[in-house]
Write a protein that holds these residues in place. Sequence first.
Motif, PDB file in Angstrom:
ATOM      1  N   GLY A  27      -6.700  -7.458   5.556  1.00 37.83           N
ATOM      2  CA  GLY A  27      -5.474  -7.084   4.854  1.00 37.83           C
ATOM      3  C   GLY A  27      -5.658  -5.990   3.830  1.00 37.83           C
ATOM      4  O   GLY A  27      -4.836  -5.069   3.724  1.00 37.83           O
ATOM      5  N   ASP A  28      -6.749  -6.068   3.044  1.00 36.91           N
ATOM      6  CA  ASP A  28      -6.971  -5.053   2.013  1.00 36.91           C
ATOM      7  C   ASP A  28      -7.175  -3.676   2.629  1.00 36.91           C
ATOM      8  O   ASP A  28      -6.679  -2.662   2.116  1.00 36.91           O
ATOM      9  CB  ASP A  28      -8.182  -5.424   1.151  1.00 36.91           C
ATOM     10  CG  ASP A  28      -7.886  -6.583   0.209  1.00 36.91           C
ATOM     11  OD1 ASP A  28      -6.697  -6.799  -0.083  1.00 36.91           O
ATOM     12  OD2 ASP A  28      -8.833  -7.255  -0.224  1.00 36.91           O
ATOM     13  N   GLU A  66       1.031  -9.432   5.795  1.00 38.12           N
ATOM     14  CA  GLU A  66       0.389 -10.665   6.258  1.00 38.12           C
ATOM     15  C   GLU A  66       1.054 -11.192   7.524  1.00 38.12           C
ATOM     16  O   GLU A  66       0.381 -11.685   8.442  1.00 38.12           O
ATOM     17  CB  GLU A  66       0.433 -11.716   5.149  1.00 38.12           C
ATOM     18  CG  GLU A  66      -0.484 -11.387   3.967  1.00 38.12           C
ATOM     19  CD  GLU A  66      -0.303 -12.342   2.801  1.00 38.12           C
ATOM     20  OE1 GLU A  66       0.643 -13.164   2.868  1.00 38.12           O
ATOM     21  OE2 GLU A  66      -1.086 -12.251   1.837  1.00 38.12           O
ATOM     22  N   ASP A 100       5.590  -4.580   1.900  1.00 40.21           N
ATOM     23  CA  ASP A 100       4.995  -5.414   0.867  1.00 40.21           C
ATOM     24  C   ASP A 100       3.907  -6.309   1.456  1.00 40.21           C
ATOM     25  O   ASP A 100       3.687  -6.343   2.675  1.00 40.21           O
ATOM     26  CB  ASP A 100       6.052  -6.249   0.134  1.00 40.21           C
ATOM     27  CG  ASP A 100       6.823  -7.189   1.061  1.00 40.21           C
ATOM     28  OD1 ASP A 100       6.295  -7.541   2.134  1.00 40.21           O
ATOM     29  OD2 ASP A 100       7.946  -7.566   0.712  1.00 40.21           O
ATOM     30  N   ARG A 101       3.220  -7.052   0.589  1.00 34.91           N
ATOM     31  CA  ARG A 101       2.085  -7.865   1.020  1.00 34.91           C
ATOM     32  C   ARG A 101       2.509  -8.945   2.018  1.00 34.91           C
ATOM     33  O   ARG A 101       1.795  -9.211   2.991  1.00 34.91           O
ATOM     34  CB  ARG A 101       1.423  -8.498  -0.200  1.00 34.91           C
ATOM     35  CG  ARG A 101       0.144  -9.265   0.117  1.00 34.91           C
ATOM     36  CD  ARG A 101      -0.471  -9.823  -1.140  1.00 34.91           C
ATOM     37  NE  ARG A 101      -1.002  -8.763  -1.978  1.00 34.91           N
ATOM     38  CZ  ARG A 101      -2.221  -8.268  -1.851  1.00 34.91           C
ATOM     39  NH1 ARG A 101      -3.019  -8.702  -0.891  1.00 34.91           N
ATOM     40  NH2 ARG A 101      -2.640  -7.312  -2.663  1.00 34.91           N
ATOM     41  N   THR A 102       3.675  -9.556   1.798  1.00 39.23           N
ATOM     42  CA  THR A 102       4.130 -10.614   2.702  1.00 39.23           C
ATOM     43  C   THR A 102       4.369 -10.068   4.105  1.00 39.23           C
ATOM     44  O   THR A 102       3.961 -10.672   5.108  1.00 39.23           O
ATOM     45  CB  THR A 102       5.435 -11.245   2.169  1.00 39.23           C
ATOM     46  OG1 THR A 102       5.183 -11.785   0.871  1.00 39.23           O
ATOM     47  CG2 THR A 102       5.921 -12.343   3.096  1.00 39.23           C
ATOM     48  N   ARG A 133      -3.914  -2.371   3.905  1.00 38.36           N
ATOM     49  CA  ARG A 133      -3.077  -1.992   2.762  1.00 38.36           C
ATOM     50  C   ARG A 133      -3.486  -0.634   2.205  1.00 38.36           C
ATOM     51  O   ARG A 133      -2.646   0.174   1.793  1.00 38.36           O
ATOM     52  CB  ARG A 133      -3.174  -3.062   1.674  1.00 38.36           C
ATOM     53  CG  ARG A 133      -2.246  -2.829   0.488  1.00 38.36           C
ATOM     54  CD  ARG A 133      -2.143  -4.090  -0.355  1.00 38.36           C
ATOM     55  NE  ARG A 133      -3.436  -4.479  -0.867  1.00 38.36           N
ATOM     56  CZ  ARG A 133      -3.950  -4.059  -2.019  1.00 38.36           C
ATOM     57  NH1 ARG A 133      -3.257  -3.218  -2.774  1.00 38.36           N
ATOM     58  NH2 ARG A 133      -5.124  -4.462  -2.435  1.00 38.36           N
TER      59      ARG A 133
END
Length: 459
Positions: free
Chosen positions: A73-74, A96, A91-93, A77
């Motif tokens: 994920g990082d 994921e 966004d992060r959600t 991102r």
Amino acid sequence: MAKLIAGHQVRKVRRQAGLSQAAMAEQLGISASYLNLIERNQRPLTAQLLVRLTELYDFDPRALNAAAPGGGGDAIRRRLGDPMFADLEIDRTELEEWLAAAPGGAEAFARAYDRIGGGAAATAAGDDPLAAVRREVERWRNHFPDLDAAAEALADELRLSAGDLYAAIAERLRVKHSLTIRVLPVEVLPDALRRLDLHARQLQLSEMLDPASRTFQAAFQLGAIEARAEIDALVKGAGLAERAAERLYRRHLTSYFAAALMMPYARFLRACEATGYEVELLQRRFGAGYEQVAHRLTTLQRVGARGLPFFMIRIDRAGQASKRYAGASGAVLVEAEGRCPLWRLHNAFDRPGRIERDLVELQSGERWFTLARTVHPQGARAGQVSAEFVVGLGLTADLAGSLALARGLDLTGAATPIGLGCRSCTRPQCPQRSAPPAGRALLFNDRERGLSAFSFVED
């Protein structure tokens, strides 16, 4: 590792074994619906299930980190931080959910993005051995447990034979490998710091090396011999396409072993925690250089004994990065091709040998505590070009409170607002701006002049 989200890896193991969800669930002793939730990242992989996977399918738990789609994920991102994606506001959600639902698609995106050189770079990543090696190092988060374990065992053995590490390494090379160390005048080695002369059975070192560098070069040679099996396995597992990338990766791994020999994991981590990660004190305690200690700080990710997640970057006066390790920090500051001139990282060139502290805040709201200091590579003589770099270390501000060098600094107070280079930064009215942000339409008003030379659409 009591809980671990690893749906992609579990699905990959199942497909490689040619099993349906029902068949695998029966072998693992769980319901098919529970396995389905695990594969969709809606349930964690417990320690008990991890043991069963290892027993039943010859599964290597270290692959859990290494096999994450796109590097995890990082890493995805950081790629999405490119200005070309700024208007998507992922966004992060959402990220994921994407990784859970379509890991293959995320991996395909990462490969395509890397192959075109990060969106804007002219050189394809597939043609750049440095980029390939960096991806592999970051895939491991710059922590190689097998090398650490081997170096730690050897360091303990050497401590029993001599109090001085350099002397102990020299004696082991002589007795076990029939190699003697000879320090030669610079006139004899004018263009080299280390040379292995197999005909004379000598490891020849330049007199220009300081004690820390001399120990490192001796440890490098010992590691190349005694850690060869571990290094060979890592190089083979990387599957690098080009010979140049393999050679660079092997050099990185051998250097990693040398540093781990000088700064054995458990002893080094205890010293870090006892001193508040005071870099210059750690230098003296372990007989290492500033850059060697800084790099070692990015590697402390042993399961059950983790250090603080530092990143490291080394730049020259032109702002070009020659070394960068995100490690477990996930820092976009490392991955960005540009750097903000407001970051005090650059100020360290004006104060050689002194550590510059800074508290910075990105547009995303991320806050980082950073340290920067100049370093000078060995080997330059009077009248020759002397190289100078700045080594930057960073840690998220919320974790920096225990650092000796953060004492007296309000980590929740005002921070320097920085970006990831002008082309990636959309902060309005920045007086330091040298170029407009990519992908934003310029605005012109002949009757007005703002603080910045460029005005642009902000939303």
